[in-house]
Design a protein around this motif. Structure first.
Motif, PDB file in Angstrom:
ATOM      1  N   GLU A 176       0.840  -1.206   0.000  1.00 14.04           N
ATOM      2  CA  GLU A 176       0.000   0.000   0.000  1.00 14.04           C
ATOM      3  C   GLU A 176       0.873   1.253   0.000  1.00 14.04           C
ATOM      4  O   GLU A 176       0.580   2.234  -0.674  1.00 14.04           O
ATOM      5  CB  GLU A 176      -0.928   0.003   1.224  1.00 14.04           C
ATOM      6  CG  GLU A 176      -2.033  -1.032   1.164  1.00 14.04           C
ATOM      7  CD  GLU A 176      -2.882  -0.936  -0.091  1.00 14.04           C
ATOM      8  OE1 GLU A 176      -3.451   0.134  -0.344  1.00 14.04           O
ATOM      9  OE2 GLU A 176      -2.959  -1.928  -0.843  1.00 14.04           O
ATOM     10  N   GLU A 177       1.972   1.194   0.777  1.00 11.71           N
ATOM     11  CA  GLU A 177       2.884   2.331   0.863  1.00 11.71           C
ATOM     12  C   GLU A 177       3.495   2.611  -0.514  1.00 11.71           C
ATOM     13  O   GLU A 177       3.603   3.765  -0.941  1.00 11.71           O
ATOM     14  CB  GLU A 177       3.987   2.003   1.878  1.00 11.71           C
ATOM     15  CG  GLU A 177       4.684   3.194   2.461  1.00 11.71           C
ATOM     16  CD  GLU A 177       3.766   4.090   3.263  1.00 11.71           C
ATOM     17  OE1 GLU A 177       3.458   5.173   2.746  1.00 11.71           O
ATOM     18  OE2 GLU A 177       3.379   3.712   4.381  1.00 11.71           O
ATOM     19  N   LEU A 178       3.892   1.552  -1.191  1.00 12.34           N
ATOM     20  CA  LEU A 178       4.486   1.692  -2.527  1.00 12.34           C
ATOM     21  C   LEU A 178       3.497   2.368  -3.476  1.00 12.34           C
ATOM     22  O   LEU A 178       3.851   3.312  -4.191  1.00 12.34           O
ATOM     23  CB  LEU A 178       4.887   0.314  -3.066  1.00 12.34           C
ATOM     24  CG  LEU A 178       5.347   0.275  -4.518  1.00 12.34           C
ATOM     25  CD1 LEU A 178       6.700   0.961  -4.677  1.00 12.34           C
ATOM     26  CD2 LEU A 178       5.449  -1.166  -5.027  1.00 12.34           C
ATOM     27  N   LEU A 179       2.240   1.885  -3.452  1.00 11.15           N
ATOM     28  CA  LEU A 179       1.228   2.452  -4.343  1.00 11.15           C
ATOM     29  C   LEU A 179       0.968   3.925  -4.013  1.00 11.15           C
ATOM     30  O   LEU A 179       0.861   4.760  -4.904  1.00 11.15           O
ATOM     31  CB  LEU A 179      -0.082   1.661  -4.223  1.00 11.15           C
ATOM     32  CG  LEU A 179      -0.039   0.230  -4.773  1.00 11.15           C
ATOM     33  CD1 LEU A 179      -1.299  -0.518  -4.394  1.00 11.15           C
ATOM     34  CD2 LEU A 179       0.134   0.237  -6.288  1.00 11.15           C
ATOM     35  N   ARG A 180       0.916   4.209  -2.694  1.00 11.22           N
ATOM     36  CA  ARG A 180       0.637   5.582  -2.258  1.00 11.22           C
ATOM     37  C   ARG A 180       1.769   6.524  -2.694  1.00 11.22           C
ATOM     38  O   ARG A 180       1.532   7.557  -3.300  1.00 11.22           O
ATOM     39  CB  ARG A 180       0.478   5.607  -0.730  1.00 11.22           C
ATOM     40  CG  ARG A 180      -0.102   6.895  -0.207  1.00 11.22           C
ATOM     41  CD  ARG A 180      -0.698   6.779   1.197  1.00 11.22           C
ATOM     42  NE  ARG A 180       0.064   5.952   2.103  1.00 11.22           N
ATOM     43  CZ  ARG A 180      -0.402   4.815   2.637  1.00 11.22           C
ATOM     44  NH1 ARG A 180      -1.608   4.386   2.343  1.00 11.22           N
ATOM     45  NH2 ARG A 180       0.340   4.108   3.463  1.00 11.22           N
TER      46      ARG A 180
END
Lengths: 249, 270
Positions: A170-174
């Motif tokens: 999720e962090e990567l996508l954000r």
């Protein structure tokens, strides 16, 4: 139509003991999320190292922003085992890739990125004191510190527990979404590929080549996509395809 | 009473912070003195001296008006420190170069190992022929004995650097000098410092050789003159000084390594 960010045409590679990759043709647009999925030994890591400019191009063409890739320019590579410098503090690990900028700017940029990734309170700690997930956050912060439009990720979440893995995904996508950066993610995990990819390339080993391209017919991305009713059906279908690829290989 | 006891306990709290190995070292000192004493009792006079006679002789030599011991100590320390200093100044950059340029390192490896295995005594006549019998010759002998441990250990430390970290540095656009400063040198530091400690020991042995084989000066010459006159108490007092110089130099190097090593790496260092 604008030129692709990354373009591979008939790309091949040979380490000297037989071809590792052959005839790869693929394009990645700005801000796009491409996942490369395949069994061990299909040359996924070699492909990323070629894209990062760490290996010379032997066969075919590879262009990043219209030019052959040069190490340290155009793309940032995130490794499976983080490769942090244990003798430099958390903040310094990020500042190091900002060499050439004024010291105050380096400090500010590193602190800002680490703050964004939830490591604001750990700036002066040593990497050895961080958990596996925090080390990957630090590695992601270091990659984001490079002012480049493309991130290359070599199974970065493979060593994390399932919860930390989902958080990092999720962090990567954000983070890539905020800055509109593209990424190429190499993984063994079908679940990860399906949750994160705009497109998924299935690779076959000996020598590594692209066998199929899959565009997930699912809404959203990441956790949102995982919650879609059809996610687990699509996961089973993609797993079957991967098994087929492994059999054919 | 309770308050006084509490105060006394807090005054002695620093004792708990003294590392265990320091206590063990302190415990070893009387044990070694006992062993030395027992050994001296079994050997006829004129061949050996026990701790009491040795320490008494050391005190007398240190307080002697002619300052013979202090002058000899100064001469020895000058030669020794110049020699190992020059070995570090030449050996560390040369080791870095051989470690970074693999082909050069592999090419020169048999020669550097051959030179390291050559007894420095064998080179003394050549050195005397080239630079005479003075201080330069002594420093050159110490330099030759101390150079190879530094060079070989530095080269090994550089070669042992994790190639994945080097690749990480390249992939993040770090230039050769940045990689050397932030990746190679910290990775090679433990090996480099171990080489310096070995060089300090080899250099001290070479200092005695230099003082005996060239113009006779310093503690080496004093040792020989005391040995020839069978003054074993003073003779062993000089031997004790050599042991203190060796332990002191390696102790200082260990302390420097401790200062240069970041806290998370300290547990792995000496």
């Amino acid at each position: 139509m604008s030129a692709p960010l990354l373009s591979l045409r008939g790309l091949g590679h040979d380490h000297g003991d037989g071809p590792v990759l052959t005839d790869l043709t693929v394009e990645v647009g700005a801000g796009e999320r491409l996942v490369i999925l395949g069994p061990s030994g299909c040359g996924k890591t070699t492909l990323l190292r070629l894209m990062a400019g760490l290996l010379p191009i032997c066969e075919g063409q590879l262009l990043l922003d219209g030019r052959p890739p040069v190490a340290g320019r155009g793309a940032a590579l995130i490794f499976q085992n983080t490769r942090l410098l244990p003798w430099r503090r958390v903040r310094e690990n990020v500042e190091l890739v900002l060499a050439g900028r004024p010291k105050a700017e380096r400090r500010e940029r590193a602190a800002d990125l680490l703050q964004r990734l939830g490591l604001g309170a750990r700036l002066e700690d040593w990497p050895g004191a961080l958990s596996g997930g925090q080390k990957q956050r630090l590695a992601l912060a270091r990659a984001l510190a490079m002012d480049v439009p493309l991130l290359l990720l070599d199974e970065p979440f493979a060593n994390l527990d399932p919860l930390a893995r989902e958080q990092m995904q999720e962090e990567l996508l954000r983070q890539t979404g905020v800055e509109g950066r593209a990424f190429v993610l190499v993984t063994h995990s079908v679940d990860e590929a399906l949750a994160l990819g705009d497109r998924i390339l299935l690779m076959q080993p000996r020598p590594g080549r692209i066998l199929r391209e899959v565009t997930p017919d699912l809404p959203g991305i990441g956790m949102e996509r995982r919650r879609a009713p059809r996610f687990y059906t699509a996961l089973a279908e993609l797993s079957d395809e991967l098994r087929e690829v492994a059999r054919e290989g | 009473m309770k308050t006084e006891l509490r105060q006394a306990a807090s005054d002695l709290a620093w004792l708990a912070k003294v590392p265990r190995h320091v206590w063990l070292r302190l415990l070893l000192v009387p044990l070694l003195l006992l062993l030395w004493s027992a050994l001296a009792k079994g050997i006829p006079d004129g061949y050996f001296a026990g701790p009491y006679l040795t320490l008494r002789a050391l005190f007398l030599m240190l307080t002697d008006d002619r300052r013979k011991l202090l002058i000899a100590l100064w001469e020895t320390l000058s030669v020794y420190l110049w020699g190992i200093g020059a070995a570090a100044l030449i050996g560390i950059p040369a080791g870095l170069l051989l470690g970074l340029c693999r082909t050069l390192g592999r090419t020169l490896s048999p020669f550097s190992h051959g030179l390291a295995a050559t007894p420095v005594v064998a080179l003394v006549p050549l050195i005397i022929l080239m630079v005479g019998l003075g201080a330069e010759a002594k420093v050159l002998i110490v330099l030759l004995a101390a150079l190879m441990p530094v060079l070989i250990a530095t080269e090994a430390g550089v070669r042992g650097t994790d190639p994945e970290l080097i690749e990480m540095g390249r992939s993040y656009g770090m230039g050769a000098l940045t990689r050397l400063r932030h990746i190679v040198l910290p990775a090679a530091l433990p090996s480099l410092m171990a080489g310096l400690r070995l060089a300090a020991i080899a250099g001290l042995v070479a200092t005695v050789i230099a003082e005996l084989y060239t113009a006779m000066t310093g503690l080496g010459a004093l040792l020989q003159s005391l040995g020839n006159s069978y003054r074993m108490d003073s003779y062993f007092a000089v031997v004790v000084i050599f042991a203190i110089i060796g332990a002191g130099t390696t102790g200082i190097l260990t302390w420097i390594e401790h200062l240069l090593t970041p806290p998370p790496e300290r547990r792995r260092s000496h």
